[in-house]
Design a protein around this motif. Structure first.
Motif, PDB file in Angstrom:
ATOM      1  N   GLN A 190       0.820  -1.143  -0.072  1.00 36.39           N
ATOM      2  CA  GLN A 190      -0.088   0.031  -0.137  1.00 36.39           C
ATOM      3  C   GLN A 190       0.811   1.315  -0.159  1.00 36.39           C
ATOM      4  O   GLN A 190       0.446   2.337   0.144  1.00 36.39           O
ATOM      5  N   VAL A 191       2.150   1.108  -0.258  1.00 32.67           N
ATOM      6  CA  VAL A 191       3.009   2.458  -0.282  1.00 32.67           C
ATOM      7  C   VAL A 191       2.773   3.334  -1.271  1.00 32.67           C
ATOM      8  O   VAL A 191       3.076   4.364  -1.454  1.00 32.67           O
ATOM      9  N   ALA A 192       2.383   2.456  -2.396  1.00 33.04           N
ATOM     10  CA  ALA A 192       1.917   3.358  -3.793  1.00 33.04           C
ATOM     11  C   ALA A 192       0.676   2.701  -4.485  1.00 33.04           C
ATOM     12  O   ALA A 192       0.643   1.532  -4.241  1.00 33.04           O
ATOM     13  N   THR A 193       0.228   3.534  -5.356  1.00 33.30           N
ATOM     14  CA  THR A 193      -0.882   3.068  -6.208  1.00 33.30           C
ATOM     15  C   THR A 193      -0.412   3.129  -7.569  1.00 33.30           C
ATOM     16  O   THR A 193      -0.224   3.956  -8.108  1.00 33.30           O
ATOM     17  N   LEU A 194      -0.142   1.932  -8.225  1.00 34.51           N
ATOM     18  CA  LEU A 194       0.437   1.781  -9.510  1.00 34.51           C
ATOM     19  C   LEU A 194      -0.874   1.346 -10.234  1.00 34.51           C
ATOM     20  O   LEU A 194      -1.821   0.720  -9.666  1.00 34.51           O
ATOM     21  N   LYS A 195      -0.856   1.221 -11.599  1.00 36.13           N
ATOM     22  CA  LYS A 195      -1.616   0.833 -12.636  1.00 36.13           C
ATOM     23  C   LYS A 195      -1.940  -0.710 -12.332  1.00 36.13           C
ATOM     24  O   LYS A 195      -2.805  -1.312 -13.055  1.00 36.13           O
ATOM     25  N   VAL A 196      -0.839  -1.513 -11.866  1.00 38.80           N
ATOM     26  CA  VAL A 196      -0.990  -3.113 -11.350  1.00 38.80           C
ATOM     27  C   VAL A 196      -0.906  -3.021 -10.081  1.00 38.80           C
ATOM     28  O   VAL A 196      -0.136  -2.163  -9.334  1.00 38.80           O
ATOM     29  N   PRO A 197      -1.424  -4.081  -9.446  1.00 37.77           N
ATOM     30  CA  PRO A 197      -1.291  -4.536  -8.045  1.00 37.77           C
ATOM     31  C   PRO A 197       0.145  -4.691  -7.588  1.00 37.77           C
ATOM     32  O   PRO A 197       0.648  -5.570  -8.474  1.00 37.77           O
ATOM     33  N   LEU A 198       0.539  -4.374  -6.530  1.00 32.43           N
ATOM     34  CA  LEU A 198       1.854  -4.716  -6.064  1.00 32.43           C
ATOM     35  C   LEU A 198       1.845  -6.132  -5.206  1.00 32.43           C
ATOM     36  O   LEU A 198       0.844  -6.315  -4.788  1.00 32.43           O
ATOM     37  N   ALA A 199       2.958  -7.029  -5.326  1.00 30.27           N
ATOM     38  CA  ALA A 199       2.684  -8.287  -4.512  1.00 30.27           C
ATOM     39  C   ALA A 199       3.702  -8.655  -3.954  1.00 30.27           C
ATOM     40  O   ALA A 199       5.081  -8.331  -4.365  1.00 30.27           O
ATOM     41  N   VAL A 200       3.730  -8.989  -2.631  1.00 31.73           N
ATOM     42  CA  VAL A 200       4.734  -9.223  -1.535  1.00 31.73           C
ATOM     43  C   VAL A 200       4.839 -10.813  -1.216  1.00 31.73           C
ATOM     44  O   VAL A 200       3.687 -11.314  -0.866  1.00 31.73           O
ATOM     45  N   GLU A 201       5.882 -11.468  -1.200  1.00 30.19           N
ATOM     46  CA  GLU A 201       6.036 -12.738  -0.901  1.00 30.19           C
ATOM     47  C   GLU A 201       6.630 -12.776   0.619  1.00 30.19           C
ATOM     48  O   GLU A 201       7.832 -12.011   0.449  1.00 30.19           O
ATOM     49  N   VAL A 202       6.042 -13.545   1.561  1.00 29.17           N
ATOM     50  CA  VAL A 202       6.654 -13.468   2.528  1.00 29.17           C
ATOM     51  C   VAL A 202       7.171 -14.828   3.218  1.00 29.17           C
ATOM     52  O   VAL A 202       6.338 -15.737   3.009  1.00 29.17           O
ATOM     53  N   GLY A 203       8.423 -14.913   3.524  1.00 29.10           N
ATOM     54  CA  GLY A 203       8.968 -16.266   4.107  1.00 29.10           C
ATOM     55  C   GLY A 203       9.444 -16.208   5.394  1.00 29.10           C
ATOM     56  O   GLY A 203       9.807 -15.169   5.973  1.00 29.10           O
ATOM     57  N   VAL A 204       9.413 -17.336   6.121  1.00 28.83           N
ATOM     58  CA  VAL A 204       9.718 -17.358   7.704  1.00 28.83           C
ATOM     59  C   VAL A 204      10.705 -18.531   7.858  1.00 28.83           C
ATOM     60  O   VAL A 204      10.474 -19.712   7.118  1.00 28.83           O
ATOM     61  N   GLY A 205      11.683 -18.375   8.600  1.00 27.82           N
ATOM     62  CA  GLY A 205      12.530 -19.687   8.932  1.00 27.82           C
ATOM     63  C   GLY A 205      13.580 -19.025   9.992  1.00 27.82           C
ATOM     64  O   GLY A 205      13.654 -17.918  10.249  1.00 27.82           O
ATOM     65  N   GLY A 206      14.337 -20.094  10.497  1.00 30.54           N
ATOM     66  CA  GLY A 206      15.404 -20.092  11.530  1.00 30.54           C
ATOM     67  C   GLY A 206      16.593 -19.103  10.902  1.00 30.54           C
ATOM     68  O   GLY A 206      17.333 -18.468  11.714  1.00 30.54           O
ATOM     69  N   SER A 207      16.658 -19.088   9.633  1.00 31.91           N
ATOM     70  CA  SER A 207      17.832 -18.238   8.933  1.00 31.91           C
ATOM     71  C   SER A 207      17.280 -17.572   7.812  1.00 31.91           C
ATOM     72  O   SER A 207      16.156 -17.861   7.222  1.00 31.91           O
ATOM     73  N   TRP A 208      18.115 -16.746   7.309  1.00 41.01           N
ATOM     74  CA  TRP A 208      17.600 -15.998   6.076  1.00 41.01           C
ATOM     75  C   TRP A 208      17.640 -17.072   4.844  1.00 41.01           C
ATOM     76  O   TRP A 208      16.695 -17.016   4.078  1.00 41.01           O
ATOM     77  N   GLY A 209      18.353 -18.032   4.700  1.00 44.66           N
ATOM     78  CA  GLY A 209      18.565 -19.053   3.668  1.00 44.66           C
ATOM     79  C   GLY A 209      16.962 -19.805   3.941  1.00 44.66           C
ATOM     80  O   GLY A 209      16.321 -19.743   2.767  1.00 44.66           O
ATOM     81  N   GLU A 210      16.662 -20.179   5.102  1.00 45.99           N
ATOM     82  CA  GLU A 210      15.356 -20.758   5.220  1.00 45.99           C
ATOM     83  C   GLU A 210      14.117 -20.148   4.804  1.00 45.99           C
ATOM     84  O   GLU A 210      13.025 -20.507   4.715  1.00 45.99           O
ATOM     85  N   ALA A 211      14.228 -18.774   5.082  1.00 46.49           N
ATOM     86  CA  ALA A 211      13.196 -17.708   4.813  1.00 46.49           C
ATOM     87  C   ALA A 211      12.668 -17.495   3.376  1.00 46.49           C
ATOM     88  O   ALA A 211      11.696 -16.937   3.216  1.00 46.49           O
ATOM     89  N   HIS A 212      13.517 -18.116   2.546  1.00 50.16           N
ATOM     90  CA  HIS A 212      13.455 -18.015   0.972  1.00 50.16           C
ATOM     91  C   HIS A 212      12.805 -19.166   0.516  1.00 50.16           C
ATOM     92  O   HIS A 212      13.155 -20.382   0.860  1.00 50.16           O
TER      93      HIS A 212
END
Length: 638
Positions: free
Chosen positions: A616-638
């Motif tokens: 929601q930080v900006a309104t563009l002509k296309v929807p923005l999409a965010v993928e969220v990952g979780v893990g014990g490490s940065w590698g695992e969160a991907h």
């Protein structure tokens, strides 16, 4: 603060003019010849009280620190300088070694703390994020940072012809026509360089006071130019200045590293490198030094008779990465050499080095983010550079597994999905592209269907791969030649793919042509939010340079808009964390991704809120999409 530019104007004159000036003042820095600036050195309490009253009454004070180190986490105060008006500045020495009585550091800081920590007292500096770390090292939370001349210059002239850098000396020369006292002229350079604390006060004072003085003068010159342009005012006031403070906090947070895991990876990489070396000897039919270009060329081109792809300026056959990559498609030895180089780089840059960069006090690694290094508005990370960890190879991905969360917390990664393609759809207004995003389709599959004239269901894996390379390639202004090389096709086939793409997406072709024309016309392009990206070579007579600038003209608005979006996301996310009083911390920003350290108790809430905050930080002509990952490490969160 910063080590400044050229030789000092009037640096040598300091001693001779001091007698005539009021007590403690040093005349230096001839302005335009009409007056000479009188700088003061604060050596006793009455002088201190007088200056404290000045800065408390002043609307905008320039502030600068002199320190023991360039490392923001190791640096300690040597002195502080202030300027309240052009030409009216002072240096307050605190810890110069073996000098006459200076005011005691602890008492001075106790007296200055209310002003330094007051949000109501506006301050300006050159790269104040550094000074903010220095004060934090002494337990002071600097507040009221209203302006930063480094960021003013960056917003105003990033990439502009002739604007070669943003340090104080360069800015003073460019905008004020003044030569400054350089750090090197006082402290020397290289191995023989002394610390600022070793300088006699009478040499240190004019240099330090001048830094603060120049800051105010530059602000008077630069800020009105920014304020006069709505887009630039927005980038500076609503993006760069707020992000400056968030970056300070991210750097301060640091990120936890599992040193034992990196040590194991180093050991494995070492064994693997020894094995590759033996395989390379076998492939070459003799032992040789893998790091010697001369021996390498001898074996590849003379002994094994491999084709020479290009030559060095000296006329000898080149063994650079590009050449080896091309040869590796057909021959085993170049492939081994490439692998050896990649693994040696990972070992040297990351698995060996990161554990040595863990801060003894915090137990974490603290990178530095520069807002002014990349022309496009992207942040750059250094000491260590965490943006260049390769994610395409298994070994590179494993390094991210050593970035961990402490017990009771997890790592959350939030990544904008296909952001540059979405921005391309927004900027070009191409109906088919907008439609694919609006319907939430797999855009590479949709593109493949258009190019190959089949239904989306019939698209094969290879066809999707071709479409993906074209989608991303065109953003970077890739030619048929580049596409042919990447997809291993002949140029005719590559050109026909591009032609078909533009026939199906006429809005993209139109956008590219219009952007090239506009860039040639104005000398710059803009992001969606008004950031200016200057292209000095856009009218160059030399074709290669001009075409490079045209490719940049097409790509820069997309990269720059993506950079603006991730900065707006940082502002939104940090604002939410503060308002909700969460213990969650942003620990890294890499490319289109934010990495957070989240206590288990806050995870459900963060997972739920994060995508909305970022989309929601900006309104563009296309929807923005965010993928969220979780893990014990940065590698695992991907």
């Amino acid at each position: 603060g910063e080590a400044g530019g050229g030789e000092g104007a009037g640096a040598g004159a300091a001693g001779s003019t001091a007698q005539a000036a009021p007590e403690g003042a040093v005349a230096t820095l001839a302005d335009d010849g009409s007056h000479r600036a009188a700088y003061e050195t604060i050596m006793d309490w009455p002088a201190f009280e007088r200056w404290l009253a000045k800065i408390e009454a002043c609307e905008l004070v320039a502030l600068d620190t002199e320190t023991t180190s360039l490392d923001p986490f190791a640096a300690r105060l040597v002195g502080i300088s202030f300027a309240v008006a052009p030409g009216e500045a002072a240096y307050l020495p605190l810890t110069h070694v073996g000098e006459q009585a200076q005011l005691p550091l602890a008492e001075v800081l106790a007296r200055l703390q209310p002003w330094l920590e007051s949000p109501e007292h506006a301050k300006i500096g050159q790269n104040l994020k550094y000074d903010q770390h220095v004060f934090a090292n002494h337990g002071i939370a600097l507040k009221g940072v209203a302006h930063d001349t480094l960021l003013q210059s960056y917003v105003l002239e990033s990439g502009k012809d002739g604007a070669r850098g943003h340090d104080l000396g360069q800015l003073a020369r460019r905008h004020l026509g003044l030569e400054t006292i350089s750090y090197e002229s006082l402290c020397g350079k290289g191995a023989s360089q002394i610390g600022f604390e070793q300088l006699p006060i009478e040499q240190a004072a004019p240099y330090a006071a001048e830094d603060a003085d120049l800051c105010l003068r530059l602000h008077a010159r630069l800020y009105p130019q920014i304020a006069a342009e709505a887009g630039l005012a927005r980038i500076y006031g609503e993006i760069e200045m707020p992000v400056r403070d968030i970056l300070f906090r991210i750097e301060r947070n640091g990120v936890l590293i599992d040193a034992a895991q990196l040590a194991r990876q180093s050991h494995e990489l070492g064994s693997r490198l020894l094995q590759i070396e033996q395989d390379a000897y076998a492939a070459a039919g003799q032992p040789f030094n893998l790091a010697s270009p001369k021996q390498l060329a001898e074996i590849l081109f003379t002994k094994l008779g491999l084709p020479v792809k290009k030559k060095t300026p000296g006329g000898t056959p080149s063994t650079d990465e590009e050449v080896l990559s091309e040869l590796a498609l057909d021959y085993p030895l170049p492939k081994l050499l490439l692998e050896s180089r990649q693994l040696a780089k990972l070992k040297g840059t990351y698995t060996d080095k990161l554990p040595r960069m863990i801060n003894a006090a915090s137990g974490r690694v603290h990178t530095s983010f520069s807002q002014s290094a990349a022309v496009t508005g992207r942040l750059a990370s250094s000491d260590p550079n965490l943006q260049n960890i390769p994610v395409r190879t298994g070994e590179g991905r494993r390094i991210r597994e050593a970035f961990v969360a402490p017990a009771g917390s997890v790592i959350v990664s939030a990544d904008y999905s296909q952001i540059e393609l979405r921005i391309m759809a927004h900027l070009s207004g191409d109906e088919r592209l907008l439609d694919a995003f609006a319907r939430g389709e797999d855009v590479h599959r949709a593109t493949a269907a258009e190019i190959f004239g089949v239904s989306a269901q019939e698209v094969g894996a290879d066809q999707r791969r071709v479409a993906k390379v074209i989608n991303f390639g065109l953003i970077y202004g890739m030619s048929a030649f580049g596409l042919a090389r990447q997809l291993d096709l002949d140029r005719g086939a590559a050109q026909s793919y591009i032609d078909r793409y533009f026939a199906r997406y006429p809005g993209v072709a139109r956008y590219m042509e219009e952007t090239r024309m506009k860039a040639r016309d104005r000398g710059y392009v803009e992001t969606v939010f008004g950031r200016r990206l200057w292209l000095p070579d856009i009218r160059a007579s030399q074709q290669g340079r001009r075409q490079g600038a045209e490719r940049a003209a097409i790509n820069a608005p997309m990269q720059g808009t993506a950079a603006d979006l991730i900065k707006l996301a940082m502002i939104a996310v940090q604002g939410w964390i503060d308002r909700a009083s969460l213990a969650t911390k942003i620990v890294l920003q890499v490319h289109d991704e934010l990495v957070l350290e989240v206590p288990d108790a806050e995870l459900a809430r963060v997972r739920e809120e994060l995508p909305g905050l970022m989309t929601q930080v900006a309104t563009l002509k296309v929807p923005l999409a965010v993928e969220v990952g979780v893990g014990g490490s940065w590698g695992e969160a991907h």
